[in-house]
Design a protein around this motif. Structure first.
Motif, mmCIF file in Angstrom:
data_model
loop_
_atom_site.group_PDB
_atom_site.id
_atom_site.type_symbol
_atom_site.label_atom_id
_atom_site.label_comp_id
_atom_site.label_asym_id
_atom_site.label_seq_id
_atom_site.Cartn_x
_atom_site.Cartn_y
_atom_site.Cartn_z
ATOM 1 N N LEU A 48 0.818 -1.297 -0.038
ATOM 2 C CA LEU A 48 -0.052 0.062 0.025
ATOM 3 C C LEU A 48 0.852 1.136 -0.026
ATOM 4 O O LEU A 48 0.672 2.142 -0.683
ATOM 5 N N LEU A 49 1.733 1.361 0.945
ATOM 6 C CA LEU A 49 2.666 2.469 0.984
ATOM 7 C C LEU A 49 3.634 2.501 -0.312
ATOM 8 O O LEU A 49 3.746 3.592 -0.922
ATOM 9 N N GLY A 50 3.777 1.469 -1.141
ATOM 10 C CA GLY A 50 4.493 1.390 -2.281
ATOM 11 C C GLY A 50 3.575 1.906 -3.394
ATOM 12 O O GLY A 50 3.994 2.822 -4.485
ATOM 13 N N TYR A 51 2.203 1.508 -3.252
ATOM 14 C CA TYR A 51 1.266 2.144 -4.354
ATOM 15 C C TYR A 51 1.061 3.737 -4.098
ATOM 16 O O TYR A 51 1.251 4.435 -4.994
ATOM 17 N N GLN A 52 1.173 4.106 -2.920
ATOM 18 C CA GLN A 52 0.904 5.721 -2.676
ATOM 19 C C GLN A 52 2.230 6.266 -3.505
ATOM 20 O O GLN A 52 2.304 7.306 -3.797
ATOM 21 N N ARG A 53 3.587 5.546 -3.013
ATOM 22 C CA ARG A 53 4.596 6.302 -3.612
ATOM 23 C C ARG A 53 4.750 6.551 -4.997
ATOM 24 O O ARG A 53 4.939 7.485 -5.566
ATOM 25 N N ALA A 54 4.047 5.325 -5.506
ATOM 26 C CA ALA A 54 4.350 5.252 -6.994
ATOM 27 C C ALA A 54 3.250 6.333 -7.802
ATOM 28 O O ALA A 54 3.266 6.874 -8.595
ATOM 29 N N LEU A 55 2.052 6.274 -7.045
ATOM 30 C CA LEU A 55 1.224 7.253 -7.458
ATOM 31 C C LEU A 55 1.558 8.656 -7.241
ATOM 32 O O LEU A 55 1.470 9.507 -8.314
ATOM 33 N N LEU A 56 2.168 8.970 -6.253
ATOM 34 C CA LEU A 56 2.907 10.435 -6.013
ATOM 35 C C LEU A 56 3.747 10.589 -7.288
ATOM 36 O O LEU A 56 3.879 11.824 -7.899
ATOM 37 N N GLN A 57 4.802 9.658 -7.634
ATOM 38 C CA GLN A 57 5.713 9.586 -8.489
ATOM 39 C C GLN A 57 5.120 9.978 -9.849
ATOM 40 O O GLN A 57 5.512 10.843 -10.563
ATOM 41 N N ALA A 117 -4.339 12.416 -15.961
ATOM 42 C CA ALA A 117 -3.230 11.912 -15.308
ATOM 43 C C ALA A 117 -3.405 10.938 -14.352
ATOM 44 O O ALA A 117 -2.635 9.751 -14.065
ATOM 45 N N MET A 118 -4.561 11.066 -13.727
ATOM 46 C CA MET A 118 -4.768 9.918 -12.705
ATOM 47 C C MET A 118 -5.159 8.786 -13.468
ATOM 48 O O MET A 118 -4.916 7.475 -12.814
ATOM 49 N N ALA A 119 -5.913 8.802 -14.434
ATOM 50 C CA ALA A 119 -6.436 7.597 -15.252
ATOM 51 C C ALA A 119 -4.989 6.755 -15.771
ATOM 52 O O ALA A 119 -5.384 5.566 -15.758
ATOM 53 N N SER A 120 -4.086 7.354 -15.827
ATOM 54 C CA SER A 120 -2.698 6.862 -16.434
ATOM 55 C C SER A 120 -1.954 6.253 -15.223
ATOM 56 O O SER A 120 -1.476 5.337 -15.413
ATOM 57 N N ALA A 121 -1.739 7.181 -14.135
ATOM 58 C CA ALA A 121 -1.065 6.997 -12.995
ATOM 59 C C ALA A 121 -1.426 5.576 -12.217
ATOM 60 O O ALA A 121 -0.710 4.936 -11.696
ATOM 61 N N HIS A 122 -2.696 5.587 -11.983
ATOM 62 C CA HIS A 122 -3.533 4.711 -10.863
ATOM 63 C C HIS A 122 -3.223 3.321 -11.526
ATOM 64 O O HIS A 122 -2.403 2.444 -10.622
ATOM 65 N N SER A 160 2.861 -1.421 -10.221
ATOM 66 C CA SER A 160 4.001 -1.379 -9.210
ATOM 67 C C SER A 160 4.091 -2.089 -7.987
ATOM 68 O O SER A 160 5.073 -2.660 -7.437
ATOM 69 N N ALA A 161 2.950 -1.689 -7.382
ATOM 70 C CA ALA A 161 2.723 -2.366 -6.047
ATOM 71 C C ALA A 161 2.174 -3.869 -5.823
ATOM 72 O O ALA A 161 2.315 -4.506 -4.935
ATOM 73 N N GLY A 162 1.736 -4.146 -6.873
ATOM 74 C CA GLY A 162 1.317 -5.801 -7.110
ATOM 75 C C GLY A 162 0.308 -5.916 -6.441
ATOM 76 O O GLY A 162 -0.281 -6.779 -5.677
ATOM 77 N N LEU A 163 -0.979 -4.753 -6.627
ATOM 78 C CA LEU A 163 -2.247 -4.724 -5.977
ATOM 79 C C LEU A 163 -3.543 -4.896 -6.838
ATOM 80 O O LEU A 163 -3.182 -4.258 -8.178
ATOM 81 N N SER A 164 -4.481 -5.385 -6.662
ATOM 82 C CA SER A 164 -5.694 -5.320 -7.456
ATOM 83 C C SER A 164 -6.392 -4.138 -6.923
ATOM 84 O O SER A 164 -6.521 -3.482 -6.010
ATOM 85 N N GLN A 165 -7.262 -3.781 -8.023
ATOM 86 C CA GLN A 165 -8.136 -2.538 -7.641
ATOM 87 C C GLN A 165 -8.892 -2.770 -6.350
ATOM 88 O O GLN A 165 -9.182 -1.815 -5.560
ATOM 89 N N ASP A 166 -9.862 -3.785 -6.441
ATOM 90 C CA ASP A 166 -10.405 -4.279 -5.066
ATOM 91 C C ASP A 166 -9.676 -4.119 -3.592
ATOM 92 O O ASP A 166 -10.376 -3.674 -2.873
ATOM 93 N N VAL A 167 -8.705 -4.784 -3.768
ATOM 94 C CA VAL A 167 -7.626 -4.813 -2.461
ATOM 95 C C VAL A 167 -7.278 -3.315 -2.184
ATOM 96 O O VAL A 167 -7.392 -3.022 -1.073
ATOM 97 N N VAL A 168 -6.887 -2.635 -3.100
ATOM 98 C CA VAL A 168 -6.333 -1.204 -2.800
ATOM 99 C C VAL A 168 -7.522 -0.401 -2.326
ATOM 100 O O VAL A 168 -7.209 0.383 -1.465
ATOM 101 N N GLU A 169 -8.634 -0.565 -2.850
ATOM 102 C CA GLU A 169 -9.655 0.360 -2.404
ATOM 103 C C GLU A 169 -10.068 0.086 -0.864
ATOM 104 O O GLU A 169 -10.346 1.044 0.078
ATOM 105 N N ARG A 170 -10.337 -1.287 -0.545
ATOM 106 C CA ARG A 170 -10.720 -1.683 0.846
ATOM 107 C C ARG A 170 -9.201 -1.398 1.693
ATOM 108 O O ARG A 170 -9.754 -0.995 2.663
ATOM 109 N N ALA A 171 -8.248 -1.687 1.321
ATOM 110 C CA ALA A 171 -7.111 -1.411 2.391
ATOM 111 C C ALA A 171 -6.982 0.178 2.464
ATOM 112 O O ALA A 171 -6.772 0.456 3.560
ATOM 113 N N LEU A 172 -6.926 0.946 1.453
ATOM 114 C CA LEU A 172 -6.737 2.255 1.707
ATOM 115 C C LEU A 172 -7.754 3.043 2.473
ATOM 116 O O LEU A 172 -7.721 3.914 3.090
#
Length: 147
Positions: free
Chosen positions: A31-40, A50-55, A61-73
């Motif tokens: 999750l922290l990797g996802y947030q760092r990558a999104l910021l970058q 930009a969000m549509a391409s960065a997400h 990069s973080a090895g996460l699925s959309q479902d997991v990232v939504e619930r975990a975030l």
């Protein structure tokens, strides 16, 4: 027999805790990797394009699925919001009139109680251990994505 407000609220919090996603160390790292990558990927500003391409890049990069990232975030954001309010209250505690110190302590205790009632103890302990990093990324994202 009627339930008192605190009993009903506590029951709701316990029910929600069962529905909450447990955050373990590997998931928090991703999750922290996802947030760092999104910021970058977003750089200094953002737009819907930009969000549509960065997400998706950040997800991959973080090895996460959309479902997991939504619930975990959702868990991480709730934690960060709680801890941010607690930090701000503590930062201004010296400015509070002595007769209001009890109110401040009650509010801080309520924040701590809400945090621990809403999510499982292992997730809370892990997030508390990484509180500074979680809050720093949370603030950076809010600043970037905010109005």
């Amino acid at each position: 027999m009627q339930r008192r407000g605190n009993e009903l609220t506590g029951g709701d919090a316990r029910t929600l805790a069962f529905a909450s996603l447990r955050i373990d160390a590997p998931l928090l790292d991703r999750l922290l990797g996802y947030q760092r990558a999104l910021l970058q990927e977003l750089g200094a500003g953002w737009s819907p394009e930009a969000m549509a391409s960065a997400h998706p890049v950040a997800l991959a990069s973080a090895g996460l699925s959309q479902d997991v990232v939504e619930r975990a975030l959702a868990v991480v954001r709730r934690f960060a919001g709680n801890r941010e309010v607690a930090r701000r209250l503590r930062a201004h505690s010296e400015d509070i009139a002595p007769d209001r110190a009890g109110d401040l302590q009650e509010r801080l205790a309520a924040l701590d109680r809400e945090l621990r009632e809403r999510d499982d103890p292992e997730s809370v302990a892990l997030l508390l251990a990484h509180e500074d990093e979680v809050l720093e990324l949370h603030r950076r994202l809010l600043h970037l994505l905010g109005p």
